[in-house]
Design a protein around this motif. Structure first.
Motif, PDB file in Angstrom:
ATOM      1  N   THR A   8       0.838  -1.205   0.000  1.00 55.03           N
ATOM      2  CA  THR A   8       0.000   0.000   0.000  1.00 55.03           C
ATOM      3  C   THR A   8       0.871   1.253   0.000  1.00 55.03           C
ATOM      4  N   ASN A   9       1.879   1.226   0.825  1.00 50.93           N
ATOM      5  CA  ASN A   9       2.789   2.384   0.889  1.00 50.93           C
ATOM      6  C   ASN A   9       3.484   2.624  -0.439  1.00 50.93           C
ATOM      7  N   THR A  10       3.905   1.541  -1.056  1.00 53.92           N
ATOM      8  CA  THR A  10       4.572   1.655  -2.360  1.00 53.92           C
ATOM      9  C   THR A  10       3.613   2.268  -3.380  1.00 53.92           C
ATOM     10  N   GLU A  11       2.404   1.756  -3.343  1.00 61.82           N
ATOM     11  CA  GLU A  11       1.387   2.236  -4.291  1.00 61.82           C
ATOM     12  C   GLU A  11       1.152   3.736  -4.106  1.00 61.82           C
ATOM     13  N   GLN A  12       1.038   4.146  -2.860  1.00 60.46           N
ATOM     14  CA  GLN A  12       0.792   5.561  -2.578  1.00 60.46           C
ATOM     15  C   GLN A  12       1.982   6.415  -3.028  1.00 60.46           C
ATOM     16  N   MET A  13       3.158   5.878  -2.805  1.00 65.03           N
ATOM     17  CA  MET A  13       4.363   6.620  -3.183  1.00 65.03           C
ATOM     18  C   MET A  13       4.462   6.750  -4.690  1.00 65.03           C
ATOM     19  N   MET A  14       4.128   5.681  -5.372  1.00 60.55           N
ATOM     20  CA  MET A  14       4.171   5.703  -6.828  1.00 60.55           C
ATOM     21  C   MET A  14       3.149   6.686  -7.384  1.00 60.55           C
ATOM     22  N   GLU A  15       1.972   6.698  -6.797  1.00 64.51           N
ATOM     23  CA  GLU A  15       0.940   7.628  -7.267  1.00 64.51           C
ATOM     24  C   GLU A  15       1.394   9.068  -7.082  1.00 64.51           C
ATOM     25  N   ALA A  16       2.026   9.322  -5.966  1.00 68.05           N
ATOM     26  CA  ALA A  16       2.546  10.672  -5.724  1.00 68.05           C
ATOM     27  C   ALA A  16       3.626  11.013  -6.765  1.00 68.05           C
ATOM     28  N   TYR A  17       4.410  10.024  -7.101  1.00 66.58           N
ATOM     29  CA  TYR A  17       5.473  10.239  -8.084  1.00 66.58           C
ATOM     30  C   TYR A  17       4.886  10.490  -9.466  1.00 66.58           C
ATOM     31  N   TYR A  18       3.887   9.732  -9.822  1.00 63.47           N
ATOM     32  CA  TYR A  18       3.243   9.917 -11.126  1.00 63.47           C
ATOM     33  C   TYR A  18       2.618  11.317 -11.196  1.00 63.47           C
ATOM     34  N   LYS A  19       2.063  11.737 -10.083  1.00 59.60           N
ATOM     35  CA  LYS A  19       1.463  13.073 -10.028  1.00 59.60           C
ATOM     36  C   LYS A  19       2.546  14.131 -10.246  1.00 59.60           C
ATOM     37  N   TYR A  20       3.657  13.917  -9.644  1.00 57.05           N
ATOM     38  CA  TYR A  20       4.789  14.832  -9.771  1.00 57.05           C
ATOM     39  C   TYR A  20       5.252  14.925 -11.226  1.00 57.05           C
ATOM     40  N   ILE A  21       5.324  13.774 -11.884  1.00 60.80           N
ATOM     41  CA  ILE A  21       5.704  13.732 -13.298  1.00 60.80           C
ATOM     42  C   ILE A  21       4.642  14.428 -14.143  1.00 60.80           C
ATOM     43  N   GLY A  22       3.386  14.159 -13.797  1.00 57.96           N
ATOM     44  CA  GLY A  22       2.275  14.776 -14.531  1.00 57.96           C
ATOM     45  C   GLY A  22       2.317  16.288 -14.439  1.00 57.96           C
ATOM     46  N   GLU A  23       2.627  16.789 -13.276  1.00 58.67           N
ATOM     47  CA  GLU A  23       2.704  18.243 -13.092  1.00 58.67           C
ATOM     48  C   GLU A  23       3.862  18.818 -13.908  1.00 58.67           C
ATOM     49  N   ALA A  24       4.932  18.083 -13.958  1.00 55.59           N
ATOM     50  CA  ALA A  24       6.064  18.508 -14.795  1.00 55.59           C
ATOM     51  C   ALA A  24       5.658  18.500 -16.256  1.00 55.59           C
ATOM     52  N   HIS A  25       4.861  17.525 -16.634  1.00 56.55           N
ATOM     53  CA  HIS A  25       4.370  17.440 -18.015  1.00 56.55           C
ATOM     54  C   HIS A  25       3.526  18.669 -18.368  1.00 56.55           C
ATOM     55  N   ILE A  26       2.712  19.104 -17.421  1.00 56.39           N
ATOM     56  CA  ILE A  26       1.898  20.302 -17.653  1.00 56.39           C
ATOM     57  C   ILE A  26       2.802  21.512 -17.863  1.00 56.39           C
ATOM     58  N   GLU A  27       3.816  21.610 -17.052  1.00 56.10           N
ATOM     59  CA  GLU A  27       4.762  22.736 -17.213  1.00 56.10           C
ATOM     60  C   GLU A  27       5.448  22.678 -18.570  1.00 56.10           C
ATOM     61  N   ASN A  28       5.750  21.481 -19.010  1.00 55.80           N
ATOM     62  CA  ASN A  28       6.354  21.321 -20.344  1.00 55.80           C
ATOM     63  C   ASN A  28       5.410  21.787 -21.430  1.00 55.80           C
ATOM     64  N   ILE A  29       4.133  21.412 -21.275  1.00 59.17           N
ATOM     65  CA  ILE A  29       3.119  21.801 -22.273  1.00 59.17           C
ATOM     66  C   ILE A  29       3.054  23.331 -22.359  1.00 59.17           C
ATOM     67  N   VAL A  30       2.974  23.960 -21.192  1.00 63.93           N
ATOM     68  CA  VAL A  30       2.846  25.427 -21.152  1.00 63.93           C
ATOM     69  C   VAL A  30       4.098  26.093 -21.718  1.00 63.93           C
ATOM     70  N   SER A  31       5.255  25.545 -21.366  1.00 61.92           N
ATOM     71  CA  SER A  31       6.517  26.120 -21.899  1.00 61.92           C
ATOM     72  C   SER A  31       6.556  25.998 -23.413  1.00 61.92           C
ATOM     73  N   GLU A  32       6.131  24.855 -23.890  1.00 56.75           N
ATOM     74  CA  GLU A  32       6.137  24.611 -25.338  1.00 56.75           C
ATOM     75  C   GLU A  32       5.228  25.619 -26.054  1.00 56.75           C
ATOM     76  N   LEU A  33       4.069  25.832 -25.474  1.00 56.15           N
ATOM     77  CA  LEU A  33       3.132  26.784 -26.080  1.00 56.15           C
ATOM     78  C   LEU A  33       3.688  28.202 -26.008  1.00 56.15           C
ATOM     79  N   ASP A  34       4.333  28.521 -24.880  1.00 54.29           N
ATOM     80  CA  ASP A  34       4.922  29.860 -24.757  1.00 54.29           C
ATOM     81  C   ASP A  34       5.997  30.071 -25.821  1.00 54.29           C
ATOM     82  N   GLY A  35       6.712  28.990 -26.117  1.00 53.91           N
ATOM     83  CA  GLY A  35       7.757  29.067 -27.140  1.00 53.91           C
ATOM     84  C   GLY A  35       7.188  29.305 -28.532  1.00 53.91           C
ATOM     85  N   GLN A  36       5.926  28.942 -28.703  1.00 61.43           N
ATOM     86  CA  GLN A  36       5.300  29.126 -30.009  1.00 61.43           C
ATOM     87  C   GLN A  36       4.308  30.282 -30.006  1.00 61.43           C
TER      88      GLN A  36
END
Lengths: 242, 183
Positions: A8-36
């Motif tokens: 359970t702990n591993t699962e929760q930690m992984m979900e938090a990590y995926y969320k962290y990656i997802g948030e970084a992905h959003i920042e990438n999307i916004v940066s990409e759009l700003d670049g264009q």
């Protein structure tokens, strides 16, 4: 810690990590759009898209207004219904407990239930009227059904009523000058226009009773009783002046 | 012109949707047209995205933040890719080797992920390079916290496809973290 807790702990930690990656992905999307942004600013949105969106929003507003109105109507109508029910109940209680009110209410209903057909043979509208005669002369049917004889005669102003009877049943024959108002009960009756000696007449059948109304050039007549309509028609056609 | 089935009734949500449209319409149009190269299809995609997102807007949403912008771009992008693939008559997902992928999920090594927290942007970028839909779907699932059903409705794909993409995205992530995929 047992194996399940670890999992359970591993699962929760992984979900938090995926969320962290997802948030970084959003920042990438916004940066990409700003670049264009230079290219994006040059974009011309088709008018059809703007029009569609305005229509979409308007439709939502319209449906919301309609729903609000329906809710208001429902609210008001339920209150009105409650008030009406209270009024009706109060009226019923008062009607049956207070005699004066009861009499008035029942009289009201009986008056509104009365229905008459008003007939007036007007000199100006009739094709066959030549002149009005006085009441020195009167009309009498030369044909009287078997068993019937004149029982009584009454005069009310210019109206003359002859009553015939066979000892059990009675019928009346009334005559009046043309221009007299007659009130004939035609509510829920069967009515039929007929011709009597070339004049239009009205046959009224109601609850077994027959009323035949007609006129000639001088006078208006009716026969009223429980005989057959053909009998009344024959009597009507047999009138003689006396 | 698309036929739409739902109409926005709540005034606050309607206002949010209007803000979203007027703030991001150029970006959305740009993304859709960039994939589809067709104005009419791009218009359809933007309309669909707005209709779909209207069901997930809540009154507390901050429409001006990057999270909302990201959400709109992800939806438009994935819808555009779907249409593009349909046009090309290709399956949107390859389900070959599904059993192998699912079996491997139990072999995650938590320590490996923790080591690269400082490289989240790079990792996200790498995941996008592998397949953009993987990064998008992970974001919808774990950042926006939509259920598989909601994601399937949003992106017009089946729930099965959603599960498969998430699984494959995790697998790809594992490989990136492990250094098997690098830019």
């Amino acid at each position: 810690m047992d194996k399940q807790d670890n999992s359970t702990n591993t699962e929760q930690m992984m979900e938090a990590y995926y969320k962290y990656i997802g948030e970084a992905h959003i920042e990438n999307i916004v940066s990409e759009l700003d670049g264009q942004s230079a290219n994006i600013d040059k974009v011309k949105i088709p008018k059809s898209l703007d029009d569609w969106f305005k229509g979409y929003v308007e439709k939502g507003k319209k449906e919301e207004r309609q729903k609000k109105l329906m809710r208001r109507i429902k609210k008001v109508s339920s209150r009105v219904a409650i008030v009406l029910i209270c009024l009706i109940i109060s009226m019923i209680v008062i009607t049956f407990t207070v005699e004066a009110v009861r009499v008035k209410v029942f009289n009201f209903w009986s008056i509104t239930k009365e229905k008459y057909t008003e007939i007036r043979v007007d000199e100006a509208s009739s094709d066959h009227i030549v002149s009005n005669s006085g009441w020195e002369n009167y009309y009498y049917p030369s044909y009287i059904p078997n068993g019937y004889s004149l029982e009584s005669n009454e005069e009310f102003g210019t109206n003359r009523i002859l009553k015939f009877s066979d000892g059990k049943e009675q019928f009346s024959f009334m005559q009046a000058k043309n221009g007299t108002d007659f009130q004939l009960d035609t509510e829920e009756a069967i009515t039929e226009e007929i011709m009597i000696d070339g004049y239009k007449g009205l046959l009224i059948l109601k609850d077994g009773r027959v009323l035949l109304f007609w006129n000639n050039a001088e006078s208006s007549f009716y026969l009223n009783g429980y005989l057959e309509s053909e009998t009344f028609i024959e009597m009507a056609e047999s009138l003689e002046k006396k | 012109m698309l036929l739409f089935l739902s109409v926005i009734e709540n005034e606050v949500i309607r206002t949010h949707l209007e803000d979203i449209y007027y703030l991001y319409k150029k970006e959305l149009w740009y993304v859709a047209k960039g994939i589809l190269h067709d104005e009419y299809e791009a218009e359809d995609v933007v309309q669909t995205a707005l209709i779909k997102v209207s069901e997930y807007i809540d009154e507390d949403m901050d429409v001006k933040c990057n999270k909302t912008k990201g959400l709109m771009v992800i939806i438009v992008r994935n819808l555009s890719i779907n249409i593009y693939n349909q046009r090309k008559r290709r399956a949107t997902i390859n389900i070959d080797g599904l059993e192998e992928v699912l079996a491997d999920e139990s072999n995650e090594a938590p320590e490996t992920y923790v080591l690269r927290l400082d490289q989240s942007k790079w990792i996200a970028d790498q995941l996008s390079q592998v397949k953009r839909e993987y990064a998008d779907i992970m974001t919808l699932k774990y950042v926006y916290e939509y259920s598989n059903k909601e994601i399937s409705e949003m992106l017009s794909i089946s729930e099965g496809n959603v599960r498969i993409r998430i699984t494959r995205a995790k697998k790809a992530l594992q490989k990136i973290i492990g250094g098997e995929i690098s830019g």
